[in-house]
Design an enzyme around this catalytic site. Sequence first.
Site, PDB file in Angstrom:
ATOM      1  N   HIS A  62       0.824  -1.200   0.000  1.00 55.34           N
ATOM      2  CA  HIS A  62       0.000   0.000   0.000  1.00 55.34           C
ATOM      3  C   HIS A  62       0.866   1.262   0.000  1.00 55.34           C
ATOM      4  O   HIS A  62       1.959   1.283   0.582  1.00 55.34           O
ATOM      5  CB  HIS A  62      -0.911   0.012   1.231  1.00 55.34           C
ATOM      6  CG  HIS A  62      -1.836  -1.173   1.286  1.00 55.34           C
ATOM      7  ND1 HIS A  62      -2.322  -1.687   2.464  1.00 55.34           N
ATOM      8  CD2 HIS A  62      -2.356  -1.944   0.285  1.00 55.34           C
ATOM      9  CE1 HIS A  62      -3.115  -2.723   2.202  1.00 55.34           C
ATOM     10  NE2 HIS A  62      -3.143  -2.897   0.887  1.00 55.34           N
ATOM     11  N   TYR A 132       0.004   1.219  14.299  1.00 50.93           N
ATOM     12  CA  TYR A 132       0.812   2.188  13.571  1.00 50.93           C
ATOM     13  C   TYR A 132       0.132   3.541  13.523  1.00 50.93           C
ATOM     14  O   TYR A 132      -1.090   3.647  13.508  1.00 50.93           O
ATOM     15  CB  TYR A 132       1.189   1.695  12.178  1.00 50.93           C
ATOM     16  CG  TYR A 132       0.082   1.233  11.271  1.00 50.93           C
ATOM     17  CD1 TYR A 132      -0.354   2.029  10.213  1.00 50.93           C
ATOM     18  CD2 TYR A 132      -0.493  -0.021  11.444  1.00 50.93           C
ATOM     19  CE1 TYR A 132      -1.351   1.588   9.353  1.00 50.93           C
ATOM     20  CE2 TYR A 132      -1.490  -0.468  10.581  1.00 50.93           C
ATOM     21  CZ  TYR A 132      -1.912   0.350   9.548  1.00 50.93           C
ATOM     22  OH  TYR A 132      -2.902  -0.084   8.700  1.00 50.93           O
TER      23      TYR A 132
END
Length: 199
Positions: A62, A132
């Site tokens: 991604h 994250y």
Amino acid sequence: MKFRELSIPGAFEVTPQQHGDPRGLFMEWYRFDRLEEVVGHPLRLAQGNLSVSAKDVVRGIHFADVPPGQAKYVSCVRGAVLDVVVDLRVGSPAFGKWEFVRLDDTERKSVYIPEGVGHGFCALTDDATLSYVCSETYNPTGEHAVHPLDPDLGIEWPADAPQLSARDAAAPTLAEAIASGLLPDYRQCLAYTEGLRTN
């Protein structure tokens, strides 16, 4: 806290110093000042994500449009993953190259991924949990993927039968992404991060 630059320019492995005793342990897993010193600009904390994956799940590769891109600081808080950083910035000296970093709940390393660089991982355990923080919020029109099993990338995933999402399974190959102009430009990424240094 120790920083090691990966073979992908601007990406770093971060190893914390853990302090333990019979009660448990303590560590600093993120320090804005230390990261800024190494990266050269602050990491804006705009969004925090948590992802839980079964063993052999592969997520990625991604990336987001630059500007603004989406820098990430990734940690594994449960289980283990093999985290992969892929240079998708057209014109980069490391374009098309990738590097793995094992993230787990033992060494408790993190990875910093700069704007324009692709990110993915393979879960090595069930319930592998990634936490994250991102420099920008999710933008569905500016988020993209490259097929993680593209033979031209040649990523050596540690799974005999990787499990992909429908989105990742339908993602373009690297060659298709280049031909469509989907990938970020290296010089534009550098110019954007240089602007972060001066703001």
